[in-house]
Each structure stands twice: as C-alpha cells, then as structure tokens.
Write an enzyme that holds these catalytic residues in place. Structure first.
Site, mmCIF file in Angstrom:
data_model
loop_
_atom_site.group_PDB
_atom_site.id
_atom_site.type_symbol
_atom_site.label_atom_id
_atom_site.label_comp_id
_atom_site.label_asym_id
_atom_site.label_seq_id
_atom_site.Cartn_x
_atom_site.Cartn_y
_atom_site.Cartn_z
ATOM 1 N NE ARG A 79 -2.124 -2.090 3.316
ATOM 2 C CZ ARG A 79 -2.522 -2.374 4.556
ATOM 3 N NH1 ARG A 79 -3.606 -1.800 5.041
ATOM 4 N NH2 ARG A 79 -1.836 -3.213 5.318
ATOM 5 C CE1 TYR B 72 28.197 27.777 -4.135
ATOM 6 C CE2 TYR B 72 29.908 28.334 -5.717
ATOM 7 C CZ TYR B 72 29.278 27.407 -4.904
ATOM 8 O OH TYR B 72 29.731 26.117 -4.857
ATOM 9 C CG ASN C 279 32.361 43.300 3.736
ATOM 10 O OD1 ASN C 279 31.562 43.365 4.662
ATOM 11 N ND2 ASN C 279 32.027 43.564 2.486
ATOM 12 C CG ASN D 31 33.018 26.177 -6.895
ATOM 13 O OD1 ASN D 31 32.292 26.669 -7.759
ATOM 14 N ND2 ASN D 31 32.584 25.314 -6.014
ATOM 15 C CE1 TYR D 32 32.820 20.663 -12.141
ATOM 16 C CE2 TYR D 32 30.942 21.732 -13.188
ATOM 17 C CZ TYR D 32 31.718 20.606 -12.992
ATOM 18 O OH TYR D 32 31.415 19.440 -13.632
HETATM 19 C C1 UD1 Z 1 -2.137 -5.159 11.652
HETATM 20 C C2 UD1 Z 1 -3.067 -5.989 12.541
HETATM 21 C C3 UD1 Z 1 -4.254 -5.106 12.943
HETATM 22 C C4 UD1 Z 1 -3.766 -3.864 13.651
HETATM 23 C C5 UD1 Z 1 -2.745 -3.121 12.800
HETATM 24 C C6 UD1 Z 1 -2.094 -2.022 13.621
HETATM 25 C C7 UD1 Z 1 -2.888 -8.354 11.912
HETATM 26 C C8 UD1 Z 1 -3.480 -9.475 11.148
HETATM 27 N N1 UD1 Z 1 -3.490 -7.174 11.829
HETATM 28 O O1 UD1 Z 1 -2.854 -4.817 10.478
HETATM 29 O O2 UD1 Z 1 -5.119 -5.837 13.820
HETATM 30 O O3 UD1 Z 1 -4.901 -3.047 13.953
HETATM 31 O O4 UD1 Z 1 -1.692 -3.990 12.364
HETATM 32 O O5 UD1 Z 1 -1.217 -1.235 12.857
HETATM 33 O O6 UD1 Z 1 -1.908 -8.561 12.614
HETATM 34 N N2 UD1 Z 1 4.142 -8.468 8.491
HETATM 35 C C9 UD1 Z 1 5.058 -9.485 8.434
HETATM 36 N N3 UD1 Z 1 4.740 -10.599 7.722
HETATM 37 C C10 UD1 Z 1 3.536 -10.757 7.098
HETATM 38 C C11 UD1 Z 1 2.595 -9.700 7.197
HETATM 39 C C12 UD1 Z 1 2.951 -8.565 7.901
HETATM 40 O O7 UD1 Z 1 6.160 -9.388 8.994
HETATM 41 O O8 UD1 Z 1 3.315 -11.826 6.505
HETATM 42 C C13 UD1 Z 1 4.530 -7.224 9.230
HETATM 43 C C14 UD1 Z 1 4.483 -5.991 8.340
HETATM 44 O O9 UD1 Z 1 5.748 -5.736 7.752
HETATM 45 C C15 UD1 Z 1 4.087 -4.889 9.311
HETATM 46 C C16 UD1 Z 1 3.299 -5.626 10.387
HETATM 47 O O10 UD1 Z 1 3.606 -6.998 10.259
HETATM 48 O O11 UD1 Z 1 5.201 -4.269 9.902
HETATM 49 C C17 UD1 Z 1 1.788 -5.416 10.223
HETATM 50 O O12 UD1 Z 1 1.397 -5.828 8.917
HETATM 51 P P1 UD1 Z 1 0.375 -4.977 8.070
HETATM 52 O O13 UD1 Z 1 0.159 -5.653 6.767
HETATM 53 O O14 UD1 Z 1 0.757 -3.571 8.058
HETATM 54 O O15 UD1 Z 1 -0.952 -5.196 8.945
HETATM 55 P P2 UD1 Z 1 -2.163 -4.192 9.159
HETATM 56 O O16 UD1 Z 1 -3.111 -4.343 8.051
HETATM 57 O O17 UD1 Z 1 -1.646 -2.830 9.441
HETATM 58 MG MG MG Z 2 0.149 -1.927 9.182
#
Ligand code: UD1
Ligand code: MG
Length: 451
Positions: A18, A349, A360, A369-370
């Site tokens: 996103r 400059y 001054n 310079n260039y």
């Molecule tokens: C998540 C939560 C949601 C919460 C929100 C808060 C879940 C299912 N949902 O949603 O309840 O309100 O965060 O900000 O947990 N990530 C991984 N591996 C994956 C998927 C995600 O490491 O397979 C990491 C992402 O990099 C990120 C974090 O987990 O840093 C959250 O993932 P993201 O996809 O942003 O979840 P949200 O839709 O924000």
């Molecule tokens: Mg998130």
C-alpha cells in the site's frame, strides 16, 4: 516493570504494497531516520535480552539498518502470526516476556511498552489497545466487562456490529514466552485474507483458560500505523512535534514551531532563536546564541556561537561558520570555512573556500570554483575586502588585508594589502542621454502624426 527476562520481536516482513514504493516500508524515513530505527531505539531502552527483526528474504538494506540486532527471515508473507513463527527457533527455551511490535507503528512510547509488560503480570498475554473515533483499517478488540479479551477481529472479517467497535488493536502484544509456540501452532488461515493472523492469538490463549488482558493508551499519535504514504506524513508530523518540543524544552526559541523542520540528529544549543520556515537536513550543529532567520535551508553544517544566518540563506554540506559571522539573504555556502566575524550579507556564492577572519564578501560576489570538470579552492585570508560583483576564479589565493575592486574578475593570486582591479575604464560622453531622448521623441511624434 516486570523483572522477567524480555525478548522483543519486530514484525517487518510484509510487502508494504500500500506504500506504492520500491523501498521496503521499514526503511521509509521519519526526520531522516528509517522508521524501524526509531522503533529499535525505543526497544533498546527496555534493555531486552535480545531484539529480533523479522524481515522478508533479500532485505539486505534492512539487515544493514538494524545492526547489531539480528534479522530472521519469513520466507513468504503469510501473515503476522506466520512472521512471529519464523522467530520461534530464536526464542527456543525462552520463558520470559515476548514483546511483539509491528515494524510499521514506530512511534510507540517507552512508557506505554513498560505499562504493557507490567499489565501482563499473571495473564497469558496483554494486548495494547486504543480507542479511535475512526477505527477503519484496524483490528477490533472484543472484550468483556472485566477487560478480558475474547478475540480480535480484523476489519476484513468483521460484521457491521463489530466494525462499530472503537477499541482497536495497535499491534503490540506482550506474551508469555512459555506458551508462545504452542499457541502460535494453533492458528489457522481461515479468514478473508487466507493469512495467519497474529490477532487470533488472544482467542487461542483464551481457549487455554489463560487470561488475555487489554492495556489501552490514550495517545493515539504513538500507535498510528503506517500503511500508506499519507500515513507516513501523519507520523512525520507527530515526530516533528516531539523533536521541536524537546528542542524548546532544552532552551531553543521557535517563533512558529510548526514551520520548522528538524532532522533526527539536529543539535541546537540553548539560547538559539529560530524564525519561521527553517529546514534542517542531516548533521547540523548550532552553538549557543545563534539566530537563524526565516526561510533558511541548512544541511551538514556547523554554526558557531553568536552567528546570524538568513533570512533566505542556504548552507550546503561542509559549511563551517565561525563565531559572530553574518550570512545574509540569498547567500549560498558550500564546503567552506568562514572565519570569525566575517560577513557575507547579500546575494553571494562561496564554495570550496577557506575564508579567514573579518573578511567582507560584498553583494553579488562569487567564487568560481568549477571549471566544468573539477572543483578548485579559493583561499581568502584575514581582513580581505571583496567588493561587489567580483568573480574569484579558483584556484586562487587572496592574501591578508587585500582589496578586490567591485566588478573585477580575478584570475591570479593577490598579494597582502594590495588592490586588485580588473574592469574596463569608465568612458563618459557628455549630454549623450539628452540628445538621445530628443532624437527618440521626434521619431515617436512623426509616427503618431502618420497613424
Ligand atoms: C495489523 C493488525 C491489525 C492492527 C494493525 C495495527 C494483523 C493481522 N493485523 O494490520 O489488527 O490493527 O496492524 O497497525 O496482525 N508483516 C510481516 N509478515 C507478514 C505480514 C505482515 O512481517 O506476513 C509485518 C508488516 O511488515 C508490518 C506488520 O507486520 O510491519 C503489520 O502488517 P500490516 O500488513 O501492516 O498489517 P495491518 O493491516 O496494518
Ligand atoms: Mg500496518
């Protein structure tokens, strides 16, 4: 805070699609520092036994940014529970508190995390919640009248009634390390996104008759998640507010704080005054009693005490500004030392220059310079007077006390106390202008009579 051992796990393996960006989400910067590093700085203050960051494969840049902390790879982005599962081998036999935080909610405060850990006490896990007027996009926490969490429902799986719940999951959990593996293995992916949700953990822990409690924060700005570039801008605003407040608490005066942009490493001493609309880039240090006037742009520069900069000044990387120096409007300095009490007040400059004290440098003067291929140095010794509209063609040395006449283009070194002048003599033709005007008026009169 609980005195049980602590391990922190940061989930940062999601695709961040996103964000509509090539850069991994965790490396998007806030005040010039990747968001993951803001989060790590806070976690470090909890003095955990270890901090583990879960990343996608091929995330070399993240691995570099998080050093010395360890990275663990989640092979495919199958959801937040799957990401935490990837960290299990590193948590084998760990029986303390496991604090899990989302890598995309980096501004969570130290005290909030301490409260979250403390609240777990005997419970199986604690969820950090927050009440949001507009909870869209967040998981909703379903609790009973005693604050015991029954489950968390993701937006995409929620009924209309559940969507009206304003208690949201911020994504931070404190979990009993002893039960973590067992609970995680019970989570399935029967949901709208076919993912393994970490948010199913409270319901699973509940089945085990372990209590899941909620700890809520009132400060929504610290739990804001970052899923889009407009959310990144909201985080930036929060962080800038924090940095400015901190600077003001340390004795910096800002006439219009919201128009001043700070970098994470900006160092400003007390008794500095900053006028509106000033931008600080990386690595700027300002000593006490300096005034930065409006609309100035400063990066990788060191400004010594009592200097006055701006308005509309630009200090580019490598500018070292001495004590009581004056840099005025529409002046650009780059990779130059400006000695104490020198003045460069208007439209100038100065690049690749060593400037002595009490020089001054007048309006419209520049260092050339260039040469189209290489940069060359200009040396201007103490007490030199550079007149207006002078071109100093580098490499060049202007020795102590010399005068450079206005309008000169100087291409050779100038000895101490000399005058260097290189411009054509003024020729004056008496009455020329009056005759010219008369001639023109006659032509215009004729034209008017004709048409
Ligand atoms: C998540 C939560 C949601 C919460 C929100 C808060 C879940 C299912 N949902 O949603 O309840 O309100 O965060 O900000 O947990 N990530 C991984 N591996 C994956 C998927 C995600 O490491 O397979 C990491 C992402 O990099 C990120 C974090 O987990 O840093 C959250 O993932 P993201 O996809 O942003 O979840 P949200 O839709 O924000
Ligand atoms: Mg998130």
């Amino acid at each position: 805070m609980s005195n049980k051992p602590l391990a922190c796990v940061v989930l940062a393996a999601g695709q961040g699609s996103r964000m509509k960006s090539e850069k991994p989400k965790a490396l998007h910067e806030l005040a010039g520092l990747p968001m993951i590093n803001w989060l790590l700085q806070t976690l470090e203050q909890l003095l955990p036994e270890r901090i583990i960051v879960v990343t996608a494969p091929n995330a070399k840049d993240i691995h570099k940014a998080i050093k010395p902390h360890e990275a663990i790879i989640q092979k495919e982005p199958n959801g937040t529970a799957d990401a935490l599962k990837a960290a299990l081998p590193a948590l084998k036999e760990f029986e303390g508190n496991v604090l899990v935080v989302m890598g995309d909610a980096p501004l969570i405060k130290l005290q909030t995390l301490k409260d979250l850990i403390k609240t777990r006490a005997g419970a199986g896990m604690t969820v950090l919640g927050a009440i949001m007027q507009n909870p869209t996009g967040y998981g909703r926490i379903i609790i009973d009248e005693n604050g015991i969490v029954h489950k968390i429902v993701e937006e995409k799986d929620a009924t209309d009634q559940e969507k009206s719940i304003q208690l949201v999951n911020t994504g931070a959990f404190c979990i009993d390390g002893k039960n973590l593996a067992n609970w995680l293995n019970k989570i399935n992916n029967n949901n709208a996104q076919d993912e393994y949700y970490l948010t199913d953990l409270p319901a699973v822990a509940g089945q085990d008759r372990k209590i899941t409690t909620v700890c809520a924060t009132l400060d929504l700005s610290e739990v804001q998640g970052c899923n889009t570039l407009s959310e990144l801008a909201i985080l930036e605003k929060t962080l800038q507010d924090r940095l400015r407040t901190q600077a003001m608490e340390e004795g910096v005066t800002m006439l219009d704080p919201t128009s001043v942009y700070l970098h994470y490493d900006t160092k400003i001493a007390h008794r500095v005054l900053i006028e509106p609309h000033v931008f600080f880039g990386r690595n700027v240090t300002i000593e006490e009693n300096v005034i930065i006037k409006g609309f100035s742009h400063i990066e990788e520069s060191y400004i010594k005490r009592n200097a006055i900069i701006g308005p509309f000044a630009r200090l580019r990387p490598g500018s070292k500004i001495g004590e009581e120096v004056k840099i005025g409007n529409f002046v650009e300095i780059k990779k130059s030392n400006i000695g104490n009490r020198s003045k460069i007040n208007h439209l100038a400059y100065v690049g690749d220059t060593e400037m002595g004290e009490e020089v001054n440098f007048s309006a419209g003067a520049i260092t050339v310079n260039y040469d189209g291929f290489e940069k060359h140095k200009t040396i201007i010794n103490n007490n030199v007077m550079i007149g207006s509209n002078v071109n100093l063609v580098a490499p060049l040395s202007i020795n102590e006390g010399a005068f450079i006449a206005a309008g000169s283009t100087i291409t050779v070194n100038v000895p101490a106390d000399a005058l260097a002048i290189s411009r054509s003599k003024t020729r004056t033709i008496k009455k020329w202008a009056a005759k010219y005007r008369k001639r023109k008026a006659a032509i215009i009169k004729k034209l008017k009579e004709k048409y």
